[in-house]
Design a protein around this motif. Structure first.
Motif, PDB file in Angstrom:
ATOM      1  N   PHE A  85      80.739  38.598  14.641  1.00 26.44           N
ATOM      2  CA  PHE A  85      80.684  39.905  13.994  1.00 26.44           C
ATOM      3  C   PHE A  85      80.978  40.967  15.049  1.00 26.44           C
ATOM      4  N   ARG A  86      81.563  42.038  14.595  1.00 28.14           N
ATOM      5  CA  ARG A  86      81.916  43.121  15.514  1.00 28.14           C
ATOM      6  C   ARG A  86      80.659  43.693  16.155  1.00 28.14           C
ATOM      7  N   ALA A  87      80.747  43.972  17.452  1.00 27.66           N
ATOM      8  CA  ALA A  87      79.602  44.499  18.186  1.00 27.66           C
ATOM      9  C   ALA A  87      79.797  45.961  18.574  1.00 27.66           C
ATOM     10  N   ASP A  88      80.935  46.560  18.143  1.00 31.63           N
ATOM     11  CA  ASP A  88      81.191  47.955  18.479  1.00 31.63           C
ATOM     12  C   ASP A  88      80.504  48.917  17.523  1.00 31.63           C
ATOM     13  N   ILE A  89      79.865  48.379  16.469  1.00 25.93           N
ATOM     14  CA  ILE A  89      79.088  49.185  15.520  1.00 25.93           C
ATOM     15  C   ILE A  89      77.666  48.624  15.519  1.00 25.93           C
ATOM     16  N   PRO A  90      76.634  49.486  15.597  1.00 23.24           N
ATOM     17  CA  PRO A  90      75.256  48.977  15.644  1.00 23.24           C
ATOM     18  C   PRO A  90      74.909  48.129  14.416  1.00 23.24           C
ATOM     19  N   ALA A  91      74.100  47.100  14.639  1.00 23.48           N
ATOM     20  CA  ALA A  91      73.689  46.214  13.546  1.00 23.48           C
ATOM     21  C   ALA A  91      72.972  46.997  12.449  1.00 23.48           C
ATOM     22  N   ASP A  92      72.173  47.988  12.831  1.00 22.91           N
ATOM     23  CA  ASP A  92      71.461  48.789  11.828  1.00 22.91           C
ATOM     24  C   ASP A  92      72.426  49.482  10.880  1.00 22.91           C
ATOM     25  N   LEU A  93      73.492  50.034  11.430  1.00 21.56           N
ATOM     26  CA  LEU A  93      74.468  50.753  10.604  1.00 21.56           C
ATOM     27  C   LEU A  93      75.232  49.786   9.709  1.00 21.56           C
ATOM     28  N   LEU A  94      75.594  48.628  10.233  1.00 20.15           N
ATOM     29  CA  LEU A  94      76.270  47.635   9.405  1.00 20.15           C
ATOM     30  C   LEU A  94      75.365  47.187   8.256  1.00 20.15           C
ATOM     31  N   ALA A  95      74.092  46.913   8.555  1.00 25.79           N
ATOM     32  CA  ALA A  95      73.161  46.461   7.512  1.00 25.79           C
ATOM     33  C   ALA A  95      72.988  47.536   6.449  1.00 25.79           C
ATOM     34  N   SER A  96      72.893  48.800   6.877  1.00 19.57           N
ATOM     35  CA  SER A  96      72.758  49.904   5.926  1.00 19.57           C
ATOM     36  C   SER A  96      73.998  50.029   5.051  1.00 19.57           C
ATOM     37  N   THR A  97      75.173  49.829   5.647  1.00 20.02           N
ATOM     38  CA  THR A  97      76.419  49.902   4.891  1.00 20.02           C
ATOM     39  C   THR A  97      76.477  48.811   3.828  1.00 20.02           C
ATOM     40  N   LEU A  98      76.040  47.612   4.180  1.00 20.45           N
ATOM     41  CA  LEU A  98      76.045  46.507   3.223  1.00 20.45           C
ATOM     42  C   LEU A  98      75.078  46.787   2.071  1.00 20.45           C
ATOM     43  N   HIS A  99      73.958  47.419   2.384  1.00 22.51           N
ATOM     44  CA  HIS A  99      72.999  47.819   1.344  1.00 22.51           C
ATOM     45  C   HIS A  99      73.683  48.766   0.349  1.00 22.51           C
ATOM     46  N   HIS A 100      74.458  49.695   0.860  1.00 27.20           N
ATOM     47  CA  HIS A 100      75.143  50.656  -0.018  1.00 27.20           C
ATOM     48  C   HIS A 100      76.248  49.972  -0.834  1.00 27.20           C
ATOM     49  N   ILE A 101      76.869  48.965  -0.266  1.00 24.74           N
ATOM     50  CA  ILE A 101      77.889  48.222  -1.018  1.00 24.74           C
ATOM     51  C   ILE A 101      77.252  47.554  -2.232  1.00 24.74           C
ATOM     52  N   LEU A 102      76.121  46.905  -2.031  1.00 24.81           N
ATOM     53  CA  LEU A 102      75.423  46.252  -3.148  1.00 24.81           C
ATOM     54  C   LEU A 102      75.089  47.250  -4.243  1.00 24.81           C
ATOM     55  N   HIS A 103      74.519  48.381  -3.845  1.00 20.25           N
ATOM     56  CA  HIS A 103      74.086  49.357  -4.850  1.00 20.25           C
ATOM     57  C   HIS A 103      75.281  50.065  -5.480  1.00 20.25           C
TER      58      HIS A 103
END
Length: 200
Positions: A144-162
């Protein structure tokens, strides 16, 4: 009947009533996000006094319904084996998360309209931590890309689901296609970006 035995029976009755009310809230709100306390009392087969004795407001009852669904969903997500390739684990988590969210979509809409700002996301903290930990492991393993923080990626995925749930509810997205779209978008966002072209 001795006083202690009578108190025990009353407590058991109270627990049964509370359980019936929460189950009725899950069922009724699952069909209609705007269902009223009267609607839920009717579904549970209890009177208003009993209903308000356990849940003093619609906000409290909506939260209890969402917590119940999240707890049931946590049982499903916790059983997923995430020890293999993080990409496979993330795909399974997102597809399973979508199915759980689709089942709870109407209750979630009620919660978003009723609960204080941030409370819904707070209640989602445990499943989000699972996604965050998996992303971080994927970053450590280089998949997985490491140039973006894991917190931000996880938050983005949460928004994709919703976002997908909102589009399905609005008729803009086919519910049968949503799990695949959600998984593909998730993996695309988390994928290691290609190396920039080398110039002579």
């Amino acid at each position: 009947m001795p006083h202690a035995a009578a108190r025990s029976v009353r407590r058991a009755d109270a627990r049964q009533n509370a359980e019936k009310i929460v189950q009725a809230a899950v069922s009724r709100l699952g069909r209609d996000a705007e269902a009223s306390m009267n609607d839920i009392a009717g579904e549970a087969g209890v009177g208003r006094v009993t209903l308000y004795g356990h849940f003093p407001s619609r906000q409290a009852l909506v939260e209890a319904a969402l917590v119940r669904l999240l707890s049931q969903g946590e049982d499903v997500l916790a059983a997923i084996d995430l020890t293999g390739d993080p990409r496979d684990g993330l795909r399974t988590l997102m597809e399973s998360g979508w199915l759980l969210l689709a089942q709870a979509a109407s209750v979630l809409l009620a919660a978003q309209a009723t609960l204080p700002p941030g409370r819904v996301q707070e209640l989602h903290a445990k499943p989000e931590r699972r996604v965050h930990n998996l992303i971080r492991r994927g970053q450590t393993e280089g998949v997985f890309r490491a140039d973006i923080p894991a917190d931000l990626l996880a938050s983005t995925l949460h928004h994709i689901l919703h976002g997908a749930a909102t589009d399905v509810a609005a008729g803009r997205l086919d519910a049968t296609e949503a799990p695949r779209f959600v998984a593909e978008m998730t993996l695309a966002i988390c994928a290691v970006p290609p190396a920039p072209p080398q110039h002579d």
